[in-house]
Design an enzyme around this catalytic site. Structure first.
Site, PDB file in Angstrom:
ATOM      1  N   ASP A 151      10.804   7.332   5.799  1.00 37.51           N
ATOM      2  CA  ASP A 151       9.753   7.176   4.799  1.00 37.51           C
ATOM      3  C   ASP A 151       9.429   8.523   4.150  1.00 37.51           C
ATOM      4  O   ASP A 151       8.934   9.427   4.828  1.00 37.51           O
ATOM      5  CB  ASP A 151       8.510   6.598   5.479  1.00 37.51           C
ATOM      6  CG  ASP A 151       7.398   6.254   4.509  1.00 37.51           C
ATOM      7  OD1 ASP A 151       7.485   6.641   3.326  1.00 37.51           O
ATOM      8  OD2 ASP A 151       6.441   5.587   4.933  1.00 37.51           O
ATOM      9  N   HIS A 182       9.443   3.491   3.647  1.00 39.67           N
ATOM     10  CA  HIS A 182       8.062   3.119   3.376  1.00 39.67           C
ATOM     11  C   HIS A 182       7.864   1.608   3.279  1.00 39.67           C
ATOM     12  O   HIS A 182       6.845   1.089   3.701  1.00 39.67           O
ATOM     13  CB  HIS A 182       7.613   3.782   2.072  1.00 39.67           C
ATOM     14  CG  HIS A 182       6.129   3.829   1.896  1.00 39.67           C
ATOM     15  ND1 HIS A 182       5.312   4.593   2.704  1.00 39.67           N
ATOM     16  CD2 HIS A 182       5.303   3.218   1.001  1.00 39.67           C
ATOM     17  CE1 HIS A 182       4.052   4.457   2.306  1.00 39.67           C
ATOM     18  NE2 HIS A 182       4.023   3.630   1.285  1.00 39.67           N
ATOM     19  N   SER A 208      -0.206   2.380   4.179  1.00 41.57           N
ATOM     20  CA  SER A 208      -0.072   3.606   3.403  1.00 41.57           C
ATOM     21  C   SER A 208      -1.448   4.275   3.276  1.00 41.57           C
ATOM     22  O   SER A 208      -2.063   4.582   4.285  1.00 41.57           O
ATOM     23  CB  SER A 208       0.563   3.298   2.053  1.00 41.57           C
ATOM     24  OG  SER A 208       1.022   4.466   1.418  1.00 41.57           O
TER      25      SER A 208
END
Length: 705
Positions: free
Chosen positions: A637, A672, A551
């Protein structure tokens, strides 16, 4: 570096160049791969069948190439998965938490991917399964439970699910007397609820088409969700919004915030129709978080220059800033992370000198005491309790060598009771491993903490491979906690290291401030300094370091790949936020306006544009040699969209001067967090570890000491 993958690999899939130019603040940029961004991403997140066939074809081709490069590691992956699964207690369960007549918990059956949510009478008796995740997940390729919240009268269960990975959660209500869901369904929520005091209904946050939590509604049980009462609407797209309850259950709190500013509104839980009451109007840079006890608000805040936060009080019926009074004073270097109010005690979690501890303050006389541990590096979590009129809290403790332990703690008698120690079925001897906390010098005189774990028999002569993990954004601190998965690397001679770089709050709020916006470069140079120090101290060599982050930590990976590629033997970037400038220029994306306080607003500010453009990984790929890179994405995501790593990989291949593989794996059925099941997740971890092991020459696993 000599080639580590076979030399007869097929060529990677070509990415068609379709240049699109963008002019801002007198500067023109050209993006050759902008076409990979699905123009209908809002609809596609809910129905992946709507993805443009050309984009799908490219992602499928990338996955075919990924299988070609990594396919030779399938045997090793299977071995790693078996090892990691062997460290998981398959029929594990939580310690039940009491609430009124029941104790609530979570349990897994042997082999189950998803948990069962259970309760039993507080004084003992048969267990009842309220919600069985395995049953609810049947027929879904992806399944995630967002929230499970029982009503105050213990009759109802509000629970939510996401079956695409896009984090749009559908809420259902279960009658715990019958075990069946009612007909009411609330779509497109954030996942959690806050019940009213009479168990007649609940508050929740609904997401708009751009995946932003913009409205709070109240749902009365037994009614159609279309008739739900709108309680509050946030019109500023730069703010997140959520809803929760105080520990006393006296108030529902509407929490509005970005990464540096807060605003909260109170609703009496016994009167859901009441007008929300503002606590303190938002003021840029001022954060606050609320709990309540017996009519008094206890507010954790950085107001009045309290950079590392303090706790103030105010009457719940007059909560304005003019009535705030200091209760726990601010201390530089003592960062207060969270707080909890019981009927007779205030408890908070703080960090001093990079290590956490719990502090208890008796409300009657102000007497304080501390709960702390003596290891060099450890993780401490304040678990709290369902109940308000109690003296018992829960907390968890672990270190990089010590499995997680759950304690009950009586805040009045100071009695500490070990309730559970994490079991490692395949065996774990903490004495076979070493945990260290060392400090790397940065160029500007700061020192960067690094947490380490390695086998006691690992040679520290520079020959050991190292996996170096980093994050460094949003003030998040990566705990030095027990991680059974990393033992598969450590048992093969790896040093596993966490660099606590600027951008987190490891050394107080200043550590965060020094790694954001115009200071963001410190995050990257700190990570490189950590790598340099590990080499200087003989833990490893630069060509033996595999860097890993996800991320915003994936953005870190892209930045250090551009900044110092020669100092890493490989890079793994998981759902990497690498197209920073384009994303911060796209105010339709879910997180862009709320993220401007973190990164800057390049739409409005030429200075912010220049700052981001100077480090955005995608924009700074250049003609140089890069180490082998593995990038992992999720099609649905909503946080880091799939096209960021897809574009980055395409540009890397087009520009770099070496023959090292750059591999993109896109999970076409997840978002995600990757795969949803507890064992299915191991496949991705095993992929990362197998890639790192391949780069380091596939060292053999050694038996436990």
């Amino acid at each position: 570096m000599p080639p580590v993958f076979r030399d007869d690999l097929p060529p990677p899939p070509p990415a068609v160049r379709r240049p699109v130019s963008d002019e801002r603040h007198g500067k023109t940029r050209t993006d050759d791969y902008a076409w990979l961004r699905a123009p209908n991403w809002q609809e596609m997140f809910k129905d992946t069948g709507l993805l443009d066939p050309a984009i799908r074809s490219h992602l499928d081709a990338e996955n075919t190439y990924s299988r070609a490069v990594l396919g030779e590691l399938d045997g090793l992956k299977a071995e790693l998965i078996a090892e990691m699964r062997g460290r998981i207690k398959e029929d594990d369960s939580s310690v039940p938490a009491p609430d009124g007549p029941y104790a609530y918990g979570v349990a897994f059956r042997h082999g189950a991917e998803y948990p069962r949510f259970v309760r039993r009478p507080r004084e003992g008796g048969d267990e009842t399964v309220m919600l069985n995740g395995e049953v609810e997940a049947e027929g879904s390729d992806y399944f995630s439970i967002g929230g499970v919240d029982h009503s105050p009268d213990h009759r109802w269960l509000a629970w939510s699910r996401d079956d695409k990975g896009s984090e749009f959660y559908d809420l259902s209500v279960r009658d715990l007397e019958t075990g069946e869901d009612t007909r009411e369904l609330v779509a497109d929520t954030s996942g959690g609820v806050a019940w009213d005091a009479r168990s007649h209904g609940f508050f929740y946050t609904r997401l708009d088409a751009n995946h932003r939590p913009s409205r709070v509604f109240y749902h009365a049980l037994g009614t159609d969700a279309a008739d739900d009462l709108l309680i509050y609407e946030e019109t500023d797209t730069g703010f997140f919004m959520g809803v929760g309850g105080t520990q006393s259950n006296s108030f529902v709190v509407i929490d509005i915030h970005d990464h540096e500013t807060s605003e909260a509104w109170l609703i009496p839980a016994a009167n859901p129709a009441a007008e929300p009451r503002l606590v303190a109007r938002r003021r840029t840079g001022v954060e606050y978080d609320i709990d309540e006890g017996d009519g008094t608000l206890y507010i954790l805040t950085n107001a009045d220059g309290a950079r590392d936060f303090k706790i103030v009080t105010a009457p719940a019926d007059m909560p304005g800033k003019e009535n705030w009074r200091d209760f726990v004073a601010h201390e530089d270097g003592r960062l207060i992370l969270s707080h909890l109010v019981l009927k007779r005690h205030l408890i908070w979690l703080e960090r001093r000198d990079g290590l956490p501890r719990i502090v208890v303050k008796r409300l009657a006389d102000g007497a304080e005491h501390v709960v702390a541990f003596a290891e060099e590096a450890y993780s401490l979590g304040l678990g709290g309790t369902y109940e308000f009129d109690t003296t018992e809290i829960r907390f968890s403790y672990s270190s990089m060598t010590t499995p997680n332990q759950t304690f009950a703690y009586d805040v009045e008698t100071r009695e500490r009771t070990l309730l559970k120690t994490q079991e490692v079925p395949s065996g774990h001897d903490p004495a076979a491993y070493v945990t260290r906390r060392i400090h790397a010098p940065a160029a500007d005189g700061e020192t960067v903490p690094i947490s380490l774990v390695y086998r006691r028999d690992t040679p520290l002569d520079g020959s050991a491979p190292c996996l170096l993990y980093g994050y460094g954004s949003y003030g998040m601190t990566i705990p030095a906690s027990f991680n059974t998965n990393c033992l598969s690397l450590v048992d093969r001679g790896f040093v596993y290291a966490i660099a606590h770089i600027r951008g987190g709050k490891d050394k107080g709020f200043r550590w965060y401030e020094a790694g954001r916006r115009e200071h963001k470069r410190n995050t990257f140079t700190d990570f490189v300094a950590a790598a340099d120090h590990l080499v200087a101290e003989g833990f490893t060599r630069h060509d033996r370091i595999v860097a890993n982050g996800g991320s915003a930590g994936g953005m870190l990976m892209g930045a250090i790949a551009n900044l110092a590629p020669e100092k890493f033997g490989g890079i793994v970037a998981v759902v990497p936020f690498v197209d920073v400038l384009n994303t911060m220029l796209d105010d339709t994306l879910p997180l862009t306006p709320p993220e401007w306080p973190e990164w800057g607003n390049p739409i409005a500010s030429p200075a912010d544009y220049a700052t981001i453009a100077a480090y955005s990984p995608y924009d700074n790929v250049r003609a140089q040699a890069y180490p082998p890179i593995l990038a992992i994405a999720g099609l649905t995501d909503p946080r880091v969209t799939y096209w960021e790593p897809a574009k980055w990989v395409a540009r890397l291949r087009a520009v770099k001067t070496d023959s090292n593989p750059v591999v993109l794996h896109t999970n076409m059925g997840a978002g995600h967090g990757g795969a949803s099941g507890r064992f299915a997740k191991l496949d991705e971890v095993a992929m990362i570890h197998a890639f790192a092991l391949k780069l380091m020459g596939l060292p053999a696993r050694r038996p436990a000491v």
